[in-house]
Design an enzyme around this catalytic site. Structure first.
Site, PDB file in Angstrom:
ATOM      1  N   LYS A   1       2.077  -1.725  -9.247  1.00 55.23           N
ATOM      2  CA  LYS A   1       3.408  -1.435  -9.779  1.00 55.23           C
ATOM      3  C   LYS A   1       4.491  -2.062  -8.921  1.00 55.23           C
ATOM      4  CE  LYS A   1       6.132   0.875 -12.553  1.00 55.23           C
ATOM      5  NZ  LYS A   1       6.276   0.198 -13.859  1.00 55.23           N
TER       6      LYS A   1
ATOM      7  N   GLU B   1       8.773 -11.235 -23.081  1.00 52.65           N
ATOM      8  CA  GLU B   1       8.410  -9.919 -22.535  1.00 52.65           C
ATOM      9  C   GLU B   1       7.189  -9.358 -23.276  1.00 52.65           C
ATOM     10  OE1 GLU B   1       8.716  -8.325 -20.012  1.00 52.65           O
ATOM     11  OE2 GLU B   1       8.182  -6.280 -20.552  1.00 52.65           O
TER      12      GLU B   1
ATOM     13  N   HIS C   1       6.492 -29.023 -30.944  1.00 52.94           N
ATOM     14  CA  HIS C   1       6.584 -30.030 -29.885  1.00 52.94           C
ATOM     15  C   HIS C   1       5.418 -29.935 -28.899  1.00 52.94           C
ATOM     16  CE1 HIS C   1      10.439 -31.307 -31.347  1.00 52.94           C
ATOM     17  NE2 HIS C   1      10.922 -30.066 -31.250  1.00 52.94           N
TER      18      HIS C   1
ATOM     19  N   ASN D   1       1.362   0.294   5.806  1.00 46.95           N
ATOM     20  CA  ASN D   1       1.826  -0.460   4.643  1.00 46.95           C
ATOM     21  C   ASN D   1       2.693  -1.588   5.167  1.00 46.95           C
ATOM     22  OD1 ASN D   1       2.872  -1.376   2.196  1.00 46.95           O
ATOM     23  ND2 ASN D   1       4.552   0.090   2.266  1.00 46.95           N
ATOM     24  N   GLY D   2       2.348  -2.822   4.797  1.00 48.76           N
ATOM     25  CA  GLY D   2       3.138  -3.968   5.252  1.00 48.76           C
ATOM     26  C   GLY D   2       2.221  -5.128   5.596  1.00 48.76           C
TER      27      GLY D   2
ATOM     28  N   TRP E   1      -3.662  -2.024  -1.578  1.00 52.67           N
ATOM     29  CA  TRP E   1      -3.696  -3.228  -2.407  1.00 52.67           C
ATOM     30  C   TRP E   1      -3.986  -4.356  -1.424  1.00 52.67           C
ATOM     31  CZ3 TRP E   1      -0.984  -7.923  -3.221  1.00 52.67           C
ATOM     32  CH2 TRP E   1      -1.196  -8.528  -4.459  1.00 52.67           C
TER      33      TRP E   1
ATOM     34  N   CYS F   1       0.848  -1.173   0.000  1.00 50.76           N
ATOM     35  CA  CYS F   1       0.000   0.000   0.000  1.00 50.76           C
ATOM     36  C   CYS F   1       0.885   1.225   0.000  1.00 50.76           C
ATOM     37  CB  CYS F   1      -0.845   0.017   1.273  1.00 50.76           C
ATOM     38  SG  CYS F   1      -1.749  -1.518   1.524  1.00 50.76           S
TER      39      CYS F   1
ATOM     40  N   LYS G   1       3.663  -8.280 -21.483  1.00 51.63           N
ATOM     41  CA  LYS G   1       3.120  -6.920 -21.628  1.00 51.63           C
ATOM     42  C   LYS G   1       1.684  -6.974 -22.119  1.00 51.63           C
ATOM     43  CE  LYS G   1       5.419  -5.115 -20.331  1.00 51.63           C
ATOM     44  NZ  LYS G   1       5.906  -4.713 -19.088  1.00 51.63           N
TER      45      LYS G   1
ATOM     46  N   ARG H   1       1.139   1.787  -5.923  1.00 56.16           N
ATOM     47  CA  ARG H   1       1.354   0.771  -4.898  1.00 56.16           C
ATOM     48  C   ARG H   1       0.083  -0.024  -4.607  1.00 56.16           C
ATOM     49  NH1 ARG H   1       6.149   1.996  -2.322  1.00 56.16           N
ATOM     50  NH2 ARG H   1       5.629   0.630  -0.616  1.00 56.16           N
TER      51      ARG H   1
ATOM     52  N   GLU I   1      -0.664  -8.321 -19.376  1.00 57.79           N
ATOM     53  CA  GLU I   1      -0.827  -7.402 -18.239  1.00 57.79           C
ATOM     54  C   GLU I   1      -1.884  -6.348 -18.499  1.00 57.79           C
ATOM     55  OE1 GLU I   1       3.110  -6.483 -15.689  1.00 57.79           O
ATOM     56  OE2 GLU I   1       3.341  -6.043 -17.793  1.00 57.79           O
TER      57      GLU I   1
END
Ligand code: G6P
Length: 592
Positions: free
Chosen positions: A587, A469, A492, A100-101, A74, A2, A473, A27, A476
């Site tokens: 993020k 990558e 295969h 936060n934590g 979050w 957070c 992207k 965050r 996401e």
């Protein structure tokens, strides 16, 4: 995971809190809330499920207050609803906190506090801290003593801003593992999870260390650890790297993609003075002496690490890359003199922090490559290399991926004393500029693939890394089902998935695999899929979908990934989704 803010003194409390939360919502953005003491010292609390915008719309447009705290969440413990939203208040309403934590022993503490008559409304671990603080404060009505006792009892990570209702002239704080900074103004003091919310108000900061606690007031900072009073160490940050202005851009992702050429040029300027490389010589020596270079990272940074492995192997070094969440629980120690390279845009990714703790406990050398000065991983590394990319705000990492690969290339150049890497990188920036000019063609490809049921990205060698990558992207931000494969592996197994609703994107930057890759494309087309080849112009074919200028093959990944960033961007734009803040992601992932 957070973001928190807090302020005390002569400042527009609402503006600082709300603007600060907007800048911290990378965050997490499941819910947001704030608390302040009004002019009669009444505690006022506003909470909203969803992004900071919602909180902004429900909180009073103005309020008279000189002390406040705010939070963007979050969700970890408990669903993202209003009850679980911060700030949390203790049972007797004496203390309000934002956190936060993650508190690991919160269940045991909760049971104990319930035994003392404390009640709980939410499912969060944070409410346990609010009640524990109040419980300890009530022992002898000394807040600092209550905080010190609470720190001793908590297991886990926390950065906290704490309002004690009967002490309106002090904003308390405490910190372990989660980041927390104090900002120093003449007539106000600030708290935040990073320097960004504060940079408009001050460039003087105190970067708090683990188990430190204390309070800020209008005039002073009082800092403690255990029973000791500490002298705050003041650091300065440059506003240039904390700029959040969108300019004329509709969102951060497009702004950040387009900044990539400047980011590369700035990186070169920071690590090459025109004649020689500017890396720490002791770090270069340590790399040369090690017998195994182990890269560890997550997500996009992991894909950049895969290029690092290639570069180290090119130097004749043993090297491998691991995903941090795996290595953290299944580490392997097979070499006598390992050196670890930890890549992280944020420098705060919990999985990687766990790995770094293991590495440091064994006394092994580790290099942090990060974009965030003062981050946990940077601070705890033996050596660090900053990426100087400026803030990256969109959740999907773009310019920093390029900066990471570019830095690894410069580092390789420094180890073998080959300055021509700098010239090669200048060619890359020109190739990227040309792609920017031709971005409309990429948007056209986006229109053709956005209704596919599945997208395959393929390539061989460096192009396979680009495919991984590119696929990440696209997933996401567009939520499309994508897979990346080494071109030769399709037959295969994965080819069984292909039908007429499948689209294939093939990256083709290597002359030695050009024919083989094009055969792979034909095999897929024969099963009804649509294909789009992104190729070096020197071995183009008429029906290729997009051409890029040739760059040195060891740098091709930067160019191919750059195209794929635009592709993901346009698909998402056409679908009308939130480009900068995709669902379920954040993020900076500060939980395991
Ligand atoms: C999150 C982000 C990804 C990022 C990854 C690693 O999952 O959503 O975009 O690549 O974290 O982050 P880091 O800050 O360690 O590079």
């Amino acid at each position: 995971m957070c973001g928190i803010v807090g302020s005390i003194g002569k400042i527009n409390t609402r503006k600082y809190l709300i603007d600060g939360l907007y800048s911290l919502d990378y965050r997490g953005y499941d819910s947001a809330g704030l608390a302040f003491l009004d002019s009669s010292n009444e505690l006022k609390i506003f909470k909203a499920v969803g992004k900071v915008e919602v909180l902004d719309s429900i909180a009073p447009k103005e309020f008279e207050s000189s002390i406040g705290i705010g939070h963007t969440r979050w969700a970890t413990h408990g669903a993202p609803n209003e009850t679980n939203c911060h700030p949390h208040v203790s049972s007797h309403k004496e203390i309000a906190i934002v956190h936060n934590g993650v508190i690991e022993n919160y269940r045991a503490l909760k049971t104990r506090l319930m035994g003392y008559g404390y009640s709980f409304e939410s499912e969060t671990d944070t409410e346990v801290i609010a009640n524990l603080l109040e419980f300890n404060y009530r022992k002898n009505h000394d807040v600092l003593d209550g905080i010190r006792r609470t720190i001793d009892e908590l297991e886990g990570s926390f950065a906290l801003a704490i309002i004690v209702k009967d002490q309106p002239d002090r904003l308390y704080f405490m910190k372990r593992s989660s980041p927390l900074f104090i900002g120093l103004g003449d007539e106000y003091k600030l708290l935040a999870s990073d320097a960004v919310p504060m940079i408009k108000y001050t460039n003087k900061f105190v970067d708090l260390k683990d188990d430190e606690y204390g309070y800020i007031s209008k005039e002073e900072v009082a800092l403690f650890k255990g029973y000791d009073k500490l002298e705050p160490e003041i650091t300065h940050q440059s506003p240039e790297f904390l700029n959040r202005d969108l300019g004329d851009n509709p969102n951060y992702m497009i702004k950040e993609i387009q900044e990539t050429p400047q980011v590369i040029t700035r990186l070169i300027d920071n690590y090459f003075d025109g004649e020689k490389f500017l890396f720490n010589p002791k770090m270069i020596e340590a790399i040369k002496k090690s017998d195994d270079i182990i890269f560890i990272a997550c997500g996009t940074s992991y894909h950049a690490s895969l290029m690092g492995v290639k570069y180290m192997q090119y130097l004749g070094k043993r090297s491998e890359a691991y995903v941090a969440s795996e290595w953290a629980y299944f580490p392997v120690f097979t070499s006598k003199k390992p050196l670890y390279i930890l890549l992280s845009q944020s420098g705060e990714t919990a999985d990687l922090i766990r790995c770094q703790k293991i590495i440091n406990s064994r006394g092994s050398i580790n290099i942090a490559i990060t974009n965030t000065k003062g981050s946990t991983i940077e601070r705890n590394a033996t050596f660090s290399c900053l990426l100087f990319s400026g803030l990256e705000i969109a959740v999907a990492s773009t310019k920093v991926f390029s900066a990471q690969v570019c830095l690894l290339a410069l580092l390789t150049g420094a180890i073998e004393k080959h300055t021509n890497v700098v010239t090669h990188l200048s060619v890359v920036t020109s190739a990227l500029e040309k792609i920017i000019e031709n971005k409309q063609d990429i948007e056209n490809i986006a229109s053709k693939i956005e209704n596919a049921s599945m997208i395959f990205f393929i390539g061989r060698g460096n192009d396979y890394i680009a495919s991984m990558e590119a696929s990440l992207k696209m997933k996401e931000i567009s939520y499309m089902h994508c897979e990346a494969f080494a071109g030769g592996e399709l037959k295969h197994g994965p080819i069984a998935l292909v039908d007429k609703d499948t689209c294939l994107i093939a990256f083709n930057s290597d002359m030695s695999t050009n024919l083989a890759l094009r055969n792979n494309v034909k095999e897929i087309e024969a099963r009804g899929a649509k294909s789009f080849v992104i190729s070096y112009s020197s071995f183009m074919k008429d029906d290729d979908a997009f051409l890029v200028d040739n760059v040195k093959s060891y740098l091709s990944t930067i160019v191919m990934v750059f195209v794929s960033q635009y592709l993901a961007y346009y698909v998402t734009l056409h679908k009308g989704l939130n480009i900068d803040k995709p669902r379920n992601l954040a993020k900076s992932v500060t939980v395991e």
